[in-house]
Design a protein around this motif. Sequence first.
Motif, mmCIF file in Angstrom:
data_model
loop_
_atom_site.group_PDB
_atom_site.id
_atom_site.type_symbol
_atom_site.label_atom_id
_atom_site.label_comp_id
_atom_site.label_asym_id
_atom_site.label_seq_id
_atom_site.Cartn_x
_atom_site.Cartn_y
_atom_site.Cartn_z
ATOM 1 N N THR A 146 4.186 -8.161 -5.618
ATOM 2 C CA THR A 146 2.855 -8.040 -5.031
ATOM 3 C C THR A 146 2.800 -8.688 -3.654
ATOM 4 O O THR A 146 2.056 -8.248 -2.799
ATOM 5 C CB THR A 146 1.771 -8.694 -5.909
ATOM 6 N N TYR A 205 3.591 -6.174 -1.081
ATOM 7 C CA TYR A 205 2.425 -5.326 -0.803
ATOM 8 C C TYR A 205 1.461 -6.049 0.139
ATOM 9 O O TYR A 205 0.941 -5.469 1.096
ATOM 10 C CB TYR A 205 1.685 -4.982 -2.091
ATOM 11 N N GLY A 206 1.220 -7.329 -0.161
ATOM 12 C CA GLY A 206 0.302 -8.096 0.668
ATOM 13 C C GLY A 206 0.799 -8.210 2.096
ATOM 14 O O GLY A 206 0.056 -8.035 3.060
ATOM 15 N N GLY A 222 0.508 -5.025 3.836
ATOM 16 C CA GLY A 222 -0.912 -4.802 4.050
ATOM 17 C C GLY A 222 -1.423 -5.503 5.290
ATOM 18 O O GLY A 222 -2.133 -4.919 6.107
ATOM 19 N N LEU A 227 -1.696 -2.183 7.243
ATOM 20 C CA LEU A 227 -2.970 -1.597 6.821
ATOM 21 C C LEU A 227 -4.173 -2.252 7.507
ATOM 22 O O LEU A 227 -5.090 -1.564 7.951
ATOM 23 C CB LEU A 227 -3.091 -1.735 5.296
ATOM 24 N N SER A 282 -9.381 -2.730 2.633
ATOM 25 C CA SER A 282 -7.944 -2.975 2.759
ATOM 26 C C SER A 282 -7.363 -3.422 1.427
ATOM 27 O O SER A 282 -6.329 -2.903 0.979
ATOM 28 C CB SER A 282 -7.666 -4.055 3.802
ATOM 29 N N MET A 341 -4.594 -1.295 -1.066
ATOM 30 C CA MET A 341 -3.284 -1.822 -1.435
ATOM 31 C C MET A 341 -3.199 -2.032 -2.942
ATOM 32 O O MET A 341 -2.193 -1.757 -3.571
ATOM 33 C CB MET A 341 -3.062 -3.148 -0.698
ATOM 34 N N LEU A 345 -2.391 0.928 -4.989
ATOM 35 C CA LEU A 345 -0.965 1.242 -4.996
ATOM 36 C C LEU A 345 -0.227 0.378 -6.025
ATOM 37 O O LEU A 345 0.744 0.801 -6.648
ATOM 38 C CB LEU A 345 -0.387 0.993 -3.593
ATOM 39 N N ILE A 365 -2.712 -9.864 -3.343
ATOM 40 C CA ILE A 365 -3.238 -8.820 -2.462
ATOM 41 C C ILE A 365 -4.641 -9.178 -1.978
ATOM 42 O O ILE A 365 -4.929 -9.150 -0.778
ATOM 43 C CB ILE A 365 -3.221 -7.462 -3.181
ATOM 44 N N LEU A 406 -5.490 -9.993 1.854
ATOM 45 C CA LEU A 406 -6.098 -8.867 2.572
ATOM 46 C C LEU A 406 -7.625 -8.850 2.562
ATOM 47 O O LEU A 406 -8.231 -8.119 3.331
ATOM 48 C CB LEU A 406 -5.608 -7.537 1.985
ATOM 49 N N SER A 448 3.072 6.843 0.239
ATOM 50 C CA SER A 448 2.673 5.442 0.371
ATOM 51 C C SER A 448 3.852 4.508 0.106
ATOM 52 O O SER A 448 4.073 3.546 0.839
ATOM 53 C CB SER A 448 1.554 5.105 -0.602
ATOM 54 N N VAL A 451 5.542 1.848 2.687
ATOM 55 C CA VAL A 451 5.653 0.409 2.443
ATOM 56 C C VAL A 451 7.108 -0.053 2.578
ATOM 57 O O VAL A 451 7.419 -0.983 3.334
ATOM 58 C CB VAL A 451 5.098 0.041 1.045
#
Lengths: 284, 292
Positions: free
Chosen positions: A112, A115-116, A119, A123, A141, A145, A148, A213, A217, B23, B27
């Motif tokens: 995770t 992802y953060g 982001g 993002l 935002s 994320m 996903l 996340i 974000l 996506s 990423v």
Amino acid sequence: MRSERCMQSALAAAAWISAAAAVLIFLFMAVLGWPLLGNGDLMQVLCGPWSPMHHQYGIRPMILGTLCIASLALALAVPVSLGCAVFIQVTAPKGLGRALHHLVRLMTGIPTVVYGFVGIFLLVPLVRNLSGHGAGLSILSAGLMLSLLIAPTMILFFVQGLAAVPQSHRQAACALGATPVQQLIYVLLPQARRTLLAGVVLGLGRAMGDTLIALMLAGNSVATPQSILDPTRTLTAHIALIIAADFESPEFRTLFICALILYLMTTLAVAVMRRLAAKPVEIP
Amino acid sequence: MRVAGQRAITAWSWISSLLLTGSVVTVVGFVLIKSLPVLHWRLIFGRTPPLEALWRWAPVTGGLWPAIGGTFFLVITAVGLALPFGLGAGIYLADCADGRLKRGLTLLFDVLAGVPSIVVGLFGFSLTIFLHRYLSARIYPSLLISALALAFLVLPYLIRGTQEALENLPNALRLIAPALGATRMQNIFRVLVPKALDGIAGGVLLSIGRCAEDTAVIMLTGAVASAGLPKSLLGSFEALPFYIYYISSQYRDPQELQQGYGAALILLLVCAVLLATSLILKNLLARRVRGW
């Protein structure tokens, strides 16, 4: 025979100690949060605003934040996840479906924090530029994320649910001349309804429980958000942000209320999910 | 159902799949492209020569080595703590418990699996304060506390992995040894566990991956931005995921940020390899079982 009995007791002990872990965490939070729960301040904590300057330690903004971000993530992720599951099970050319299935399995392993990180640097600037409003650290935002993050869990659950419908039912529909998509609409989806719903509940539980996340974000502002472009703070981020030195302070006590709420929400999600999924399904 | 509706559903499934794939590729591709310029030994070892760091434990500054080492020791300790309980409970569920007892225990393990990691982190944090006050003033947030909290977090994964591996074995196999006069424990430890070993190993790898990627637990229980390689179980430590989180908000120059991308790529690769191996091992077991 004595060693036989010893071994069996050892196994039972391992199981009971592990089970006690779940209870222990709950008890710890409940005992430490008790001073707030016990003396009738609970409503004030649950419904009040957060402003330590005025000695107000309400967590309503965080509860709202969690609900906003989790429901946005769910609203984005459910249609896409269902589409992917349908693709894998019904509409895909054979090789492609398997490939997507493997990809989704691997996606569950993406940390995770990655992802953060992506982001923040990809993002958030995008949201900032497109909306022309604020810093880009917003519910939108974080929700994007987060969707996903929870999508693969739901997809795997949906695929299992669709695959669990007996082959013979599908064949019967096929024999009546139904195309694969018609089989999906009239046979697979109605029969897998409960498992699909269980998957959504599982996704909601995951979305509410994620920390990184939202922390990275969502901007972490304690004001009540007015639109999805506003920053907000979730319960999880609230716990992560406060490192109070004073163990007895009311500020610190509220963390345990946050933790209790999260614990109860996710437990509820697990209970509902187990009820809905008739047959035991492998939780991805 | 009309043809148009059917076409729409097909189109929707294709669009969803493309959206998801797009996506993920974005990423992973973003991390990969941004970290390409720093892919060099220096990313890990800084200015220290790699062999010096590896053989003589020379201190590394400006590299990811301490964070990688911290994560390594953290994972070993956490999984080491959880393994006996996870395996024991998994075996117990698969072969000893049934009916009500089994349902009750699985419910508790599912609840434990659902507990958000930040709650486990807060639990570890308050446990530290509790122990600090009532047991010994030498206890602070540390590697051991983090590992203990992580052990709570991965316990359900270990249990489920072990239980599934054992339950996937064919029923006939379960009956052979008892028919020859073996006791239940002999059957479990001489026949069933060895046969399910690759599936069990798959579960262990999965939980190693969970330990390596989790950030919420360790940020409350002792991970810090700079500590060097962990010196003792009771000291604070660096970890790869915490480093990534820290850099994302506290980076001082573009170079540090690039190192953050490098760290993200390494963590991504480690987790992907662990997960892929775990899936392959489980697949191996499933295929062998089908062959019997």
